[in-house]
Design a protein around this motif. Structure first.
Motif, PDB file in Angstrom:
ATOM      1  N   ASP A  26      29.832 111.184 -40.023  1.00  0.00           N
ATOM      2  CA  ASP A  26      28.508 110.647 -39.706  1.00  0.00           C
ATOM      3  C   ASP A  26      28.379 109.270 -40.350  1.00  0.00           C
ATOM      4  OD1 ASP A  26      25.895 110.097 -39.165  1.00  0.00           O
ATOM      5  OD2 ASP A  26      25.042 111.666 -40.442  1.00  0.00           O
ATOM      6  N   LEU A  27      28.407 108.224 -39.503  1.00  0.00           N
ATOM      7  CA  LEU A  27      28.412 106.854 -40.021  1.00  0.00           C
ATOM      8  C   LEU A  27      27.009 106.283 -40.216  1.00  0.00           C
ATOM      9  CD1 LEU A  27      31.326 105.379 -37.869  1.00  0.00           C
ATOM     10  CD2 LEU A  27      31.436 106.319 -40.181  1.00  0.00           C
ATOM     11  N   GLY A  28      26.003 106.968 -39.733  1.00  0.00           N
ATOM     12  CA  GLY A  28      24.633 106.499 -39.942  1.00  0.00           C
ATOM     13  C   GLY A  28      24.325 105.168 -39.296  1.00  0.00           C
ATOM     14  N   ILE A  29      24.927 104.918 -38.112  1.00  0.00           N
ATOM     15  CA  ILE A  29      24.707 103.647 -37.418  1.00  0.00           C
ATOM     16  C   ILE A  29      23.272 103.582 -36.899  1.00  0.00           C
ATOM     17  CG2 ILE A  29      25.365 102.243 -35.426  1.00  0.00           C
ATOM     18  CD1 ILE A  29      27.503 102.271 -37.528  1.00  0.00           C
ATOM     19  N   GLU A  30      22.555 102.497 -37.193  1.00  0.00           N
ATOM     20  CA  GLU A  30      21.178 102.359 -36.724  1.00  0.00           C
ATOM     21  C   GLU A  30      20.760 100.894 -36.731  1.00  0.00           C
ATOM     22  OE1 GLU A  30      18.384 103.394 -40.330  1.00  0.00           O
ATOM     23  OE2 GLU A  30      19.932 104.954 -40.124  1.00  0.00           O
ATOM     24  N   ARG A  31      19.537 100.644 -36.257  1.00  0.00           N
ATOM     25  CA  ARG A  31      18.990  99.286 -36.283  1.00  0.00           C
ATOM     26  C   ARG A  31      18.750  98.881 -37.740  1.00  0.00           C
ATOM     27  NH1 ARG A  31      16.328  97.561 -31.650  1.00  0.00           N
ATOM     28  NH2 ARG A  31      16.036  95.595 -32.790  1.00  0.00           N
ATOM     29  N   PRO A  32      18.998  97.628 -38.092  1.00  0.00           N
ATOM     30  CA  PRO A  32      18.776  97.200 -39.476  1.00  0.00           C
ATOM     31  C   PRO A  32      17.288  97.079 -39.790  1.00  0.00           C
ATOM     32  CG  PRO A  32      19.409  95.335 -38.114  1.00  0.00           C
ATOM     33  CD  PRO A  32      19.555  96.556 -37.258  1.00  0.00           C
ATOM     34  N   PRO A  33      16.924  97.090 -41.063  1.00  0.00           N
ATOM     35  CA  PRO A  33      15.527  96.839 -41.428  1.00  0.00           C
ATOM     36  C   PRO A  33      15.059  95.490 -40.887  1.00  0.00           C
ATOM     37  CG  PRO A  33      16.783  97.652 -43.313  1.00  0.00           C
ATOM     38  CD  PRO A  33      17.778  97.368 -42.222  1.00  0.00           C
ATOM     39  N   GLU A  34      13.762  95.349 -40.647  1.00  0.00           N
ATOM     40  CA  GLU A  34      13.213  94.149 -40.014  1.00  0.00           C
ATOM     41  C   GLU A  34      13.534  92.875 -40.778  1.00  0.00           C
ATOM     42  OE1 GLU A  34      11.619  93.607 -37.155  1.00  0.00           O
ATOM     43  OE2 GLU A  34      11.916  95.687 -36.540  1.00  0.00           O
ATOM     44  N   GLY A  82      19.670  97.471 -50.540  1.00  0.00           N
ATOM     45  CA  GLY A  82      19.224  98.819 -50.846  1.00  0.00           C
ATOM     46  C   GLY A  82      20.338  99.799 -50.516  1.00  0.00           C
ATOM     47  N   ALA A  83      20.008 100.831 -49.745  1.00  0.00           N
ATOM     48  CA  ALA A  83      21.014 101.841 -49.392  1.00  0.00           C
ATOM     49  C   ALA A  83      21.720 101.525 -48.083  1.00  0.00           C
ATOM     50  CB  ALA A  83      20.347 103.209 -49.296  1.00  0.00           C
ATOM     51  N   TYR A  84      21.451 100.373 -47.498  1.00  0.00           N
ATOM     52  CA  TYR A  84      22.029 100.036 -46.195  1.00  0.00           C
ATOM     53  C   TYR A  84      23.213  99.083 -46.326  1.00  0.00           C
ATOM     54  CZ  TYR A  84      17.993 102.139 -43.904  1.00  0.00           C
ATOM     55  OH  TYR A  84      17.044 103.026 -43.457  1.00  0.00           O
TER      56      TYR A  84
END
Length: 588
Positions: A26-34, A82-84
């Motif tokens: 699970d790579l946790g791919i998602e849109r970055p924070p704004e 942060g955690a990203y």
């Protein structure tokens, strides 16, 4: 380029995690924070914090430090916020996006070599299409277009109910009452003409003399029985009514537009014997039981249903769902996948249909049902049977009229220019008005009930169809002005490695880059409203670019690069609107 970059990022993450002895499931791919200048972020550090016995921000820094950007084509820098873990695009990412965006077919995905049948609308041919059901053809048509862009071989079907009690009643009424007994039709159109007989018939059955109603009911039952037995003369009687009304309904649907590759009639599955075969197969299942009055049903409480599924009436005739089971078996024989758009009142029927198909051994994983809630107007609900409510034709007429008024106001003195003839203004008004109706309906999630409001749908300044169409018209205007000034459009191979100069350019190019991924994701979930959301975003980004970045007044490579951005944006907006079934005017 977004999809290519996403794959590159996945590969880089998996490699880094393996080198750090972490799992990669699970790579946790998602849109970055704004507030982060990246195209993709990974939240995988949250998952790994326990194993690493370290806080997520510390794990994110460790992962970011393990990735060598020198080995990546589309990523310039990997950082931890942060955690990203954040992936910032390279100049190459922007260049390849602009190259791809010069193609008029930008956003179309490769052929998937899979066929899909999309069944939508399928309104009973008992009268004009009314506003309450307008969501079905608009959503259905958008889904079909979306799947086509995603690379599927798509056919659109309208399933015609020409075998039920309503149609038998309609046929009886048409043959019984005289023209002189009816009110004037509301429009000079076939469906408006014949619906008068249907309404007259229903009123008679509810209020007529008891003895005459009993005779009428016998005649209606005889029509249904004749259809069940496949009698050609009964079929011809019914077809005269069905085909005439359906022709008028098609004219209305074509205005949206919502066009169909094929109209599949219920009676097809009676006449070819497949309904009878389905009945035979269902009776053999362990869940079939005969009722006291001689009907047959499937006892489905083991599957969580409180209501049994009747598939044969006591008089031996089949039901709509029985014929629809045969219909779907035919779909599975001819297509890799079947998508059906249905009103929320058909949820139980759809679930029972799917269960019955499973009992017959069909692979229902290939079947998707999209349920939508109603479209209301501020004045309330509608009913075709009772002759109340607002027809879709009325809504579309009003949309075009209101759009024309707004367009003429905005064009101002240009209305009098020879280049903007009355015919051209009518065309723009039609594009804007119909587009406003479609967009306002398709932009919402289907399950949410909506109330159509003119002030929102036709607002040129808000996030509506005219707002997006206006952005496209601005793109077209810049391109036309460039051509008139002798400024050549850049060919893809001549787009240079010049860095984008402003944040507005970066934001717009990176939004353009996401379009193919939006198509893929929306098609995977059968959610055209995701594309509508994208059009609002790209229109916003383009308007920011338009305010801050002169194109024709720029010089040299900057001018060429910005013109390439405008062309790519135009293609992305035009094709996104095309998925939604909305025209993209060049002038507004």
């Amino acid at each position: 380029m977004f999809l290519a970059a996403k794959q590159e990022i996945k590969d880089a993450l998996e490699s880094a995690l393996s080198d750090l002895s972490y799992t990669t499931e699970d790579l946790g791919i998602e849109r970055p924070p704004e507030d982060v200048d990246a195209i993709i972020a990974s939240s995988v550090a949250y998952r790994l914090a326990g194993k690493a016995q370290a806080p997520p921000p510390k794990v994110a820094e460790e992962i970011a430090g393990e990735i060598n950007t020198a080995e990546l084509q589309y990523i310039d820098e990997v950082t931890a916020t942060g955690a990203y873990v954040n992936f910032e695009p390279s100049s190459e990412y922007h260049i390849r996006t602009l190259e791809a965006g010069q193609n008029e077919k930008y956003g179309r995905r490769p052929d998937k070599q899979k066929s899909v049948v999309v069944e939508h609308t399928s309104a009973n041919p008992t009268g004009p299409v009314h506003v309450g059901r307008a969501r079905n053809p608009i959503i259905g048509d958008a889904i079909a277009r979306l799947l086509d862009y995603a690379g599927f071989d798509v056919e659109t079907h309208y399933y015609v109910n020409d075998a039920g009690r309503q149609i038998a009643t309609f046929t009886w009424a048409y043959e019984t009452f005289d023209e002189t007994e009816l009110p004037e039709p509301e429009r000079d159109k076939q469906d408006y003409d014949l619906v008068r007989y249907y309404r007259k018939g229903n009123t008679f059955l509810e209020e007529g003399p008891e003895e005459e109603v009993e005779v009428a009911e016998e005649e209606i039952a005889a029509i249904m029985q004749g259809l069940e037995e496949g009698k050609p003369e009964t079929y011809d009687r019914v077809s005269e009514v069905v085909d005439t009304v359906l022709s008028g309904m098609q004219d209305t649907l074509n205005r949206l537009p919502a066009e169909f590759d094929e109209f599949i009639k219920e009676t097809k599955f009676i006449r070819d014997g497949s309904t009878k075969e389905i009945v035979t197969q269902l009776k053999k299942t362990e869940y079939a039981q005969e009722t006291e009055d001689g009907a047959w049903e499937l006892k489905l409480d083991d599957f969580g249903f409180e209501k049994n599924l009747v598939f044969v009436r006591s008089d031996g005739t089949s039901l709509y769902t029985t014929r629809d089971i045969a219909h779907h078996s035919w779909k599975f024989d001819n297509f890799d996948r079947a998508v059906t758009v249905l009103g929320e009142d058909h949820k139980l029927q759809a679930k029972q249909l799917s269960t019955a198909l499973e009992l017959l051994g069909e692979d229902t994983d290939a079947l998707d049902s999209i349920h939508y809630s109603w479209v209301n107007l501020p004045d309330g609900t509608m009913s075709t049977r009772e002759g109340k409510g607002i027809d879709l034709d009325d809504l579309l007429d009003e949309a075009v009229a209101r759009a024309k008024e707004e367009v003429e106001k905005r064009l101002g003195d240009r209305v009098r220019e020879e280049t903007l003839t009355e015919e051209k203004i009518e065309q723009i008004a039609h594009q804007v008005g119909i587009g406003a109706v479609r967009y306002d309906i398709v932009a919402k999630q289907p399950t949410k009930q909506i109330t159509f409001k003119w002030e929102q749908a036709l607002d040129f300044e808000a996030q509506s169809a005219p707002y997006v169409q206006y952005a496209h018209a601005r793109c077209s205007g810049i391109i036309e002005e460039a051509a008139a000034a002798g400024i050549a459009r850049p060919s893809p191979e001549k787009i240079t490695t010049t860095e984008l100069e402003t944040d507005a350019e970066v934001d717009l190019v990176e939004t353009v880059a996401r379009f193919p991924a939006v198509v893929e994701d929306a098609a995977d979930e059968l959610q055209p409203h995701v594309v509508a959301t994208y059009t609002r975003t790209i229109a916003d980004k383009f308007n920011g670019f338009y305010r801050e970045c002169p194109v024709l007044d720029a010089e040299g490579k900057t001018q060429q690069q910005r013109l390439a951005i405008v062309v790519a944006t135009k293609h992305a907006i035009q094709n996104a609107l095309d998925i939604l079934g909305i025209d993209a005017p060049n002038i507004m």
